[in-house]
Scaffold this motif. Sequence first.
Motif, mmCIF file in Angstrom:
data_model
loop_
_atom_site.group_PDB
_atom_site.id
_atom_site.type_symbol
_atom_site.label_atom_id
_atom_site.label_comp_id
_atom_site.label_asym_id
_atom_site.label_seq_id
_atom_site.Cartn_x
_atom_site.Cartn_y
_atom_site.Cartn_z
ATOM 1 N N ALA A 90 0.823 -1.209 0.000
ATOM 2 C CA ALA A 90 0.000 0.000 0.000
ATOM 3 C C ALA A 90 0.855 1.256 0.000
ATOM 4 C CB ALA A 90 -0.930 0.002 1.213
ATOM 5 N N ASN A 91 2.087 1.135 0.548
ATOM 6 C CA ASN A 91 3.029 2.266 0.548
ATOM 7 C C ASN A 91 4.028 2.171 -0.603
ATOM 8 O OD1 ASN A 91 1.947 3.421 2.916
ATOM 9 N ND2 ASN A 91 3.102 1.996 4.195
ATOM 10 N N PHE A 92 3.684 1.355 -1.626
ATOM 11 C CA PHE A 92 4.502 1.200 -2.838
ATOM 12 C C PHE A 92 5.879 0.622 -2.524
ATOM 13 C CE2 PHE A 92 1.571 4.749 -3.611
ATOM 14 C CZ PHE A 92 0.871 4.235 -4.698
ATOM 15 N N ASP A 93 5.937 -0.244 -1.504
ATOM 16 C CA ASP A 93 7.169 -0.959 -1.187
ATOM 17 C C ASP A 93 6.954 -2.423 -1.553
ATOM 18 O OD1 ASP A 93 9.455 -2.084 -0.263
ATOM 19 O OD2 ASP A 93 9.166 -1.556 1.847
ATOM 20 N N PHE A 94 7.603 -2.859 -2.652
ATOM 21 C CA PHE A 94 7.417 -4.213 -3.147
ATOM 22 C C PHE A 94 8.664 -5.071 -2.938
ATOM 23 C CE2 PHE A 94 4.943 -1.241 -5.737
ATOM 24 C CZ PHE A 94 3.668 -1.736 -5.545
ATOM 25 N N SER A 95 9.488 -4.697 -1.964
ATOM 26 C CA SER A 95 10.759 -5.389 -1.752
ATOM 27 C C SER A 95 10.581 -6.746 -1.093
ATOM 28 C CB SER A 95 11.687 -4.520 -0.899
ATOM 29 O OG SER A 95 11.079 -4.223 0.356
ATOM 30 N N GLU A 96 9.515 -6.936 -0.327
ATOM 31 C CA GLU A 96 9.330 -8.185 0.411
ATOM 32 C C GLU A 96 8.286 -9.058 -0.288
ATOM 33 O OE1 GLU A 96 8.236 -9.796 4.926
ATOM 34 O OE2 GLU A 96 8.257 -7.651 4.469
ATOM 35 N N THR A 97 8.598 -10.364 -0.366
ATOM 36 C CA THR A 97 7.663 -11.325 -0.929
ATOM 37 C C THR A 97 7.261 -12.337 0.139
ATOM 38 O OG1 THR A 97 9.491 -12.723 -1.680
ATOM 39 C CG2 THR A 97 8.609 -11.106 -3.251
ATOM 40 N N SER A 143 2.075 -8.297 -6.535
ATOM 41 C CA SER A 143 3.157 -7.378 -6.182
ATOM 42 C C SER A 143 4.065 -7.120 -7.380
ATOM 43 C CB SER A 143 3.956 -7.942 -5.009
ATOM 44 O OG SER A 143 5.062 -7.125 -4.721
ATOM 45 N N VAL A 144 4.442 -8.215 -8.073
ATOM 46 C CA VAL A 144 5.313 -8.068 -9.254
ATOM 47 C C VAL A 144 4.606 -7.262 -10.337
ATOM 48 C CG1 VAL A 144 6.484 -9.327 -11.092
ATOM 49 C CG2 VAL A 144 6.590 -10.181 -8.746
ATOM 50 N N THR A 145 3.324 -7.592 -10.554
ATOM 51 C CA THR A 145 2.567 -6.886 -11.601
ATOM 52 C C THR A 145 2.422 -5.402 -11.273
ATOM 53 O OG1 THR A 145 1.321 -8.918 -12.035
ATOM 54 C CG2 THR A 145 0.411 -6.859 -12.886
ATOM 55 N N LEU A 146 2.077 -5.097 -10.028
ATOM 56 C CA LEU A 146 1.935 -3.698 -9.623
ATOM 57 C C LEU A 146 3.264 -2.956 -9.737
ATOM 58 C CD1 LEU A 146 -0.407 -3.891 -6.503
ATOM 59 C CD2 LEU A 146 -0.930 -2.896 -8.722
ATOM 60 N N LYS A 147 4.342 -3.634 -9.331
ATOM 61 C CA LYS A 147 5.662 -3.003 -9.413
ATOM 62 C C LYS A 147 5.997 -2.647 -10.858
ATOM 63 C CE LYS A 147 10.514 -3.701 -8.190
ATOM 64 N NZ LYS A 147 11.503 -4.666 -7.625
ATOM 65 N N ASP A 148 5.744 -3.614 -11.779
ATOM 66 C CA ASP A 148 6.013 -3.344 -13.198
ATOM 67 C C ASP A 148 5.135 -2.213 -13.721
ATOM 68 O OD1 ASP A 148 7.857 -5.363 -13.165
ATOM 69 O OD2 ASP A 148 6.499 -6.886 -14.007
ATOM 70 N N ARG A 149 3.860 -2.246 -13.353
ATOM 71 C CA ARG A 149 2.950 -1.210 -13.851
ATOM 72 C C ARG A 149 3.330 0.165 -13.300
ATOM 73 N NH1 ARG A 149 2.131 -4.864 -16.591
ATOM 74 N NH2 ARG A 149 0.160 -5.830 -17.209
ATOM 75 N N ILE A 150 3.701 0.198 -12.026
ATOM 76 C CA ILE A 150 4.082 1.477 -11.412
ATOM 77 C C ILE A 150 5.370 2.003 -12.038
ATOM 78 C CG2 ILE A 150 4.885 2.537 -9.271
ATOM 79 C CD1 ILE A 150 2.882 0.815 -7.787
ATOM 80 N N GLU A 151 6.334 1.079 -12.307
ATOM 81 C CA GLU A 151 7.569 1.510 -12.964
ATOM 82 C C GLU A 151 7.274 2.043 -14.358
ATOM 83 O OE1 GLU A 151 10.168 -1.811 -12.853
ATOM 84 O OE2 GLU A 151 10.814 -1.462 -10.765
ATOM 85 N N GLN A 152 6.367 1.352 -15.063
ATOM 86 C CA GLN A 152 5.993 1.842 -16.392
ATOM 87 C C GLN A 152 5.320 3.208 -16.299
ATOM 88 O OE1 GLN A 152 3.584 -1.202 -18.181
ATOM 89 N NE2 GLN A 152 5.233 -2.728 -18.194
ATOM 90 N N HIS A 166 5.790 5.311 -13.916
ATOM 91 C CA HIS A 166 6.817 6.269 -13.506
ATOM 92 C C HIS A 166 7.621 6.742 -14.714
ATOM 93 C CE1 HIS A 166 9.633 8.254 -10.853
ATOM 94 N NE2 HIS A 166 10.636 7.608 -11.428
ATOM 95 N N VAL A 167 7.992 5.769 -15.573
ATOM 96 C CA VAL A 167 8.738 6.140 -16.784
ATOM 97 C C VAL A 167 7.883 7.035 -17.674
ATOM 98 C CG1 VAL A 167 9.777 5.234 -18.895
ATOM 99 C CG2 VAL A 167 10.201 4.087 -16.715
ATOM 100 N N ALA A 168 6.608 6.611 -17.832
ATOM 101 C CA ALA A 168 5.715 7.419 -18.671
ATOM 102 C C ALA A 168 5.504 8.800 -18.056
ATOM 103 C CB ALA A 168 4.372 6.705 -18.840
ATOM 104 N N ASN A 169 5.432 8.865 -16.743
ATOM 105 C CA ASN A 169 5.251 10.149 -16.065
ATOM 106 C C ASN A 169 6.468 11.046 -16.255
ATOM 107 O OD1 ASN A 169 3.758 11.942 -14.239
ATOM 108 N ND2 ASN A 169 5.396 11.485 -12.797
ATOM 109 N N GLU A 170 7.666 10.442 -16.129
ATOM 110 C CA GLU A 170 8.886 11.228 -16.350
ATOM 111 C C GLU A 170 8.930 11.757 -17.781
ATOM 112 O OE1 GLU A 170 12.169 8.799 -15.340
ATOM 113 O OE2 GLU A 170 12.025 9.200 -13.177
ATOM 114 N N LYS A 171 8.572 10.881 -18.723
ATOM 115 C CA LYS A 171 8.557 11.321 -20.121
ATOM 116 C C LYS A 171 7.533 12.424 -20.327
ATOM 117 C CE LYS A 171 8.177 9.523 -24.826
ATOM 118 N NZ LYS A 171 7.244 10.544 -25.270
#
Length: 602
Positions: A322-329, A349-358, A360-365
Amino acid sequence: MTRKSIVFKLFILTFGFFTLTFVLFFVGQSLFLEKFYINQKVNGVQKAFETFVDDYSKSDQSFDTAKKLKQQFFDQTNAQLILLDQNGVIQDEHNYYIEVHDENNTNEYHIALNNIMTGQEYSNFMKLAIQNNESISVQGIRKKDTIIPITIKSTHGTWTNGNIIGDLKAYGISSSEVKGDSSSNNILIQIKGQVTKMNMPSKADLQIANNIDTLVQGVQRWEISAILGEIDRNALTTYTFSDEKGKNQMFVKPILQNNTITEFAFAMTSFQPVNEAMIVLKDYYVYAMMIVFLVIILLSFYYSKIIAKPLIRVNRVTKRMANFDFSETLPVTSNDEIGSLSQSINTMSVTLKDRIEQLHVANEKLQKDVEMERQLERTRKDFISGVSHELKTPLSVIRSFAEGIKDGVSNNTDYYTDVILEEVDKMNTLIVEMLELAKLESGTYKLEVQSFTIDTLIHQVYTKLLFSIEEKQLAVTINAETDLIVEANRNRMEQVIINLLSNAIRYTPVGKAITISALNREDNVYISIKNDGSPIPEENLNKIWERFYRLDTSRSRHTGGTGLGLSIVKNILELHHVPYGVRNESDGVLFYFSLKKGNRNE
């Protein structure tokens, strides 16, 4: 509202479940186990008893056969079984009896002793020491020519069968009420006579008799009930008989031959072991309850921890998610619902992490695009403002001089025409440089690099601008090593040097000096143009590369220039990916940049 942990809830639930189960089990055993056990035992003995009767009825009914079938019955049920003759007298390999002739010597009576073989009673009877031809008095239950004795008197004393006396009293009959003689038809009879024959048990027989006390007492009770008509002698009879040792279940069934009763089978099973077991079991429950409750507490706690531990871990991991911390499985250690839930959460968790990274990249762009759009908007506004200002002056000059020619203010039209042409040239230069800058900033322009000697290019540019240099009487010094080969676009580098040198000429006071240097470094060539004059304010050093920016904010025509030269220089050098800059010196301003060394054979 107080929040309770799932461990506590599961512990209470599990503890309550196990406790309720144990209590129900305990209550069920306390209320129904004894009845259930007795019922099962009675049914089992009755079934085996009926089987014995059937097998015995079909056999030769010898003592050996009876003994064998009795042993089988005992092995199956651990219950005792005896056979009675048609008069209800216990049959054995040895029949014990006394034969007595009455005083009138008219009748002979058979006094059956097997039915009084009840241990202590039989021992007391033997103390009478009855002998042949001895006169005795007998009171008992009459069955045709057989009498079951109740009291016997001899010269040595009186014996009383206490068991039968007790049974008679239970039915409201007293032995003192016995009346009648040998001719009487009463149930109870009293006779006096002389012993004519007898068969008495040995000491060993008495020892065996001690083991069937209760069974004999049961036979006596059945006899009295049958005489009084309370039971049907012709059918299977079951009843409960109690003595000082406890309750016993009796089974009686006639054995028929040609539809005639020849014998009675009599079996007994004791409930004493059941009662003893229940008493021990109730005492055992006191200790068992303490142990079971301890085990229940431990099992409940362990069970609740097993269920709650992965759920607590799931809660912790999902809070991190919920706090966007996907380090623990979550570890998947089981193939049940919790394991499936853990696997699903890991996948999510993996799917959300990938989507959030995407995202984030799209947001930076997007931010870069927005920033670029804002920069373009600012550039457009600056461009319009600069162009408007730059074109305003020459257009005003052209208009005023054209009106002068039209109005005939002066006869020197050549001067007016030269001024108009000069302003047109400036406007043309401005437009050309604006187009050039737009091309460089478009992002689509590609440089074609080549190797050439930079010192030669510097001397050529110097020659082109010699007129402007001499016009301001400037002293230009060129410190360039010969044959310095660089790798760059020659035309663009010529444009850079022209703009920098033109800028230096423009801002160098009359009669001052300009120094052009081209020095060989380890892996590049360092080029600088320094002019004497006033330094640039530190806060403006980074602004001079902007389009239309001039130190002279009034944009006076006397300083010249379009304000695009240094911006063009910046874009060309950035396209070459080389370092550049400007700094104030003690006596002027220095512009510099570096170029990559080239190969001589190119």
